[in-house]
Design a protein around this motif. Structure first.
Motif, PDB file in Angstrom:
ATOM      1  N   LEU A   1       0.833  -1.196   0.000  1.00 33.14           N
ATOM      2  CA  LEU A   1       0.000   0.000   0.000  1.00 33.14           C
ATOM      3  C   LEU A   1       0.876   1.258   0.000  1.00 33.14           C
TER       4      LEU A   1
ATOM      5  N   ILE B   1       0.236   9.785   5.022  1.00 31.55           N
ATOM      6  CA  ILE B   1       0.530   8.389   4.676  1.00 31.55           C
ATOM      7  C   ILE B   1       0.629   7.562   5.955  1.00 31.55           C
TER       8      ILE B   1
ATOM      9  N   ILE C   1      -0.755   8.140   8.863  1.00 27.66           N
ATOM     10  CA  ILE C   1      -2.087   7.992   9.474  1.00 27.66           C
ATOM     11  C   ILE C   1      -2.842   6.834   8.815  1.00 27.66           C
ATOM     12  N   LEU C   2      -2.822   6.809   7.479  1.00 26.39           N
ATOM     13  CA  LEU C   2      -3.542   5.748   6.766  1.00 26.39           C
ATOM     14  C   LEU C   2      -2.963   4.380   7.084  1.00 26.39           C
TER      15      LEU C   2
ATOM     16  N   SER D   1      -3.784   3.222  10.633  1.00 26.52           N
ATOM     17  CA  SER D   1      -5.167   2.851  10.922  1.00 26.52           C
ATOM     18  C   SER D   1      -5.530   1.508  10.303  1.00 26.52           C
ATOM     19  N   ILE D   2      -4.788   1.086   9.294  1.00 28.36           N
ATOM     20  CA  ILE D   2      -5.059  -0.229   8.706  1.00 28.36           C
ATOM     21  C   ILE D   2      -4.561  -1.335   9.611  1.00 28.36           C
TER      22      ILE D   2
ATOM     23  N   ASP E   1      -3.664  -1.059  12.798  1.00 28.06           N
ATOM     24  CA  ASP E   1      -3.910  -0.839  14.223  1.00 28.06           C
ATOM     25  C   ASP E   1      -2.617  -0.700  15.011  1.00 28.06           C
TER      26      ASP E   1
ATOM     27  N   TYR F   1      -7.672  -2.099   1.207  1.00 29.65           N
ATOM     28  CA  TYR F   1      -6.789  -2.624   2.249  1.00 29.65           C
ATOM     29  C   TYR F   1      -7.493  -2.615   3.611  1.00 29.65           C
ATOM     30  N   PHE F   2      -8.468  -1.726   3.745  1.00 29.34           N
ATOM     31  CA  PHE F   2      -9.242  -1.672   4.983  1.00 29.34           C
ATOM     32  C   PHE F   2     -10.331  -2.729   4.962  1.00 29.34           C
TER      33      PHE F   2
ATOM     34  N   LYS G   1     -13.174   2.745  10.346  1.00 26.84           N
ATOM     35  CA  LYS G   1     -11.736   2.622  10.544  1.00 26.84           C
ATOM     36  C   LYS G   1     -10.973   3.645   9.692  1.00 26.84           C
TER      37      LYS G   1
ATOM     38  N   LEU H   1      -4.074  12.983   0.069  1.00 24.98           N
ATOM     39  CA  LEU H   1      -3.319  12.178  -0.892  1.00 24.98           C
ATOM     40  C   LEU H   1      -4.042  12.087  -2.237  1.00 24.98           C
TER      41      LEU H   1
END
Lengths: 74, 226
Positions: free
Chosen positions: A4, A55, A57-58, A61-62, A64, B77-78, B105, B120
């Protein structure tokens, strides 16, 4: 997570082919070392580090977990 | 203006130019228009050969698809069940709506994740276009709910200022559009004034009580600095 990270980086830089991400551990901490074309370094970090923070943060959060470091190298 | 990028390409023939262009940009036939500037000529035995020149205009449909792909790839991905719908209100403003079970989430605390994704996606789309475009990511009815809660936050801050002797109240960090909303609401309350301090993404609003002897007029000169 590395996939990712690479995907996002390739999406925002001018030279997607030069994006390289290395993943390794140092002192029990996960580190992602990012190298891009010199003209893209600013873009990846962003004003006040806003882009690299976004980046992070994302990614955190995925998974954890936020116990990793994003390093941009020149 | 319906196109977001105009490029002039030179090549052996019109056909070759378009084939290479479609491959390079991963673009569909109906997502661009073109105009032949020069058909080119093979010349006579290679003498007097002339390159073909084509002017290509990329339409907003291409950007809608590209933005959709970008956001879809990230949110998958989430949770692969999340649905992404992109719509361009006009060629400058794109809205990507995400819906589905796992969006909580992505939104994150105080919408941090949403702001990150939006930031982004904006960079991504602007890299593909000549003109500046804006991207808004909307998750479910998050923004509507957030608006309501901001109204509540402002209300309780005003009560705090009214009741005890507090001179000023600092709110939690907010996005620029949220801060703008706070300033907007406070306009109606002449006995306070507000401004923003700090660096993004931790910029926040401060509400201060106006001194009794301070006239209301200087307010007009005060820059919002949202």
């Amino acid at each position: 997570m590395k996939n990712l990270l690479e995907y996002i980086l390739k999406g925002i830089v001018k030279n997607p082919n030069e994006v390289v991400v290395l993943e390794f551990e140092e002192d029990d901490k996960k580190i992602f070392e990012i190298s891009v074309n010199p003209e893209d370094v600013g873009q990846v970090i962003g004003k006040d580090g806003r882009t690299i923070k976004s980046i992070k943060i994302l990614l955190s959060s995925i998974t954890d977990e936020s116990d990793f470091i994003l390093k941009v190298v020149r | 203006m319906t196109h977001l990028r105009k490029i002039t390409i030179t090549g052996k023939s019109v056909e070759e130019i378009l084939t290479v262009f479609e491959e390079d940009y991963d673009i569909e036939k109906d997502e661009y228009s073109y105009q032949i500037i020069d058909k080119g000529s093979a010349g006579f035995l290679g003498i007097f050969a002339r390159d073909a020149v084509v002017e290509v205009r990329i339409k907003k449909e291409y950007y809608e698809r590209k933005l959709q792909e970008f956001v879809e790839n990230i949110v998958s991905y989430f949770d692969p069940q999340i649905v992404v719908k992109v719509k361009a209100r006009n060629p400058r403003n794109f809205v990507a709506k995400i819906e589905g079970g796992g969006i909580g989430k992505i939104i994150g605390k105080h919408g941090k994740g949403l702001g990150a994704l939006q930031h982004l996606a904006t960079i991504f789309l602007n890299r593909l276009s000549d003109t500046k475009v804006s991207v808004i990511i909307d998750a479910g009815d998050y923004r509507e709910k957030r608006k309501e809660s901001i109204e509540k936050i402002v209300k309780s801050a005003l009560e705090k200022l009214k009741e005890n002797g507090t001179k000023k109240v600092e709110l939690d960090p907010m996005f620029s559009f949220e801060r703008r909303l706070v300033h907007e609401i406070l306009k109606k309350h002449k006995w306070v004034f507000s401004y923003s301090v700090g660096i993004e993404p931790y910029r926040y609003v401060v509400i201060e009580r106006r001194d009794k002897n301070e006239s209301v007029n200087p307010r007009k000169n005060r820059a919002y600095n949202n």
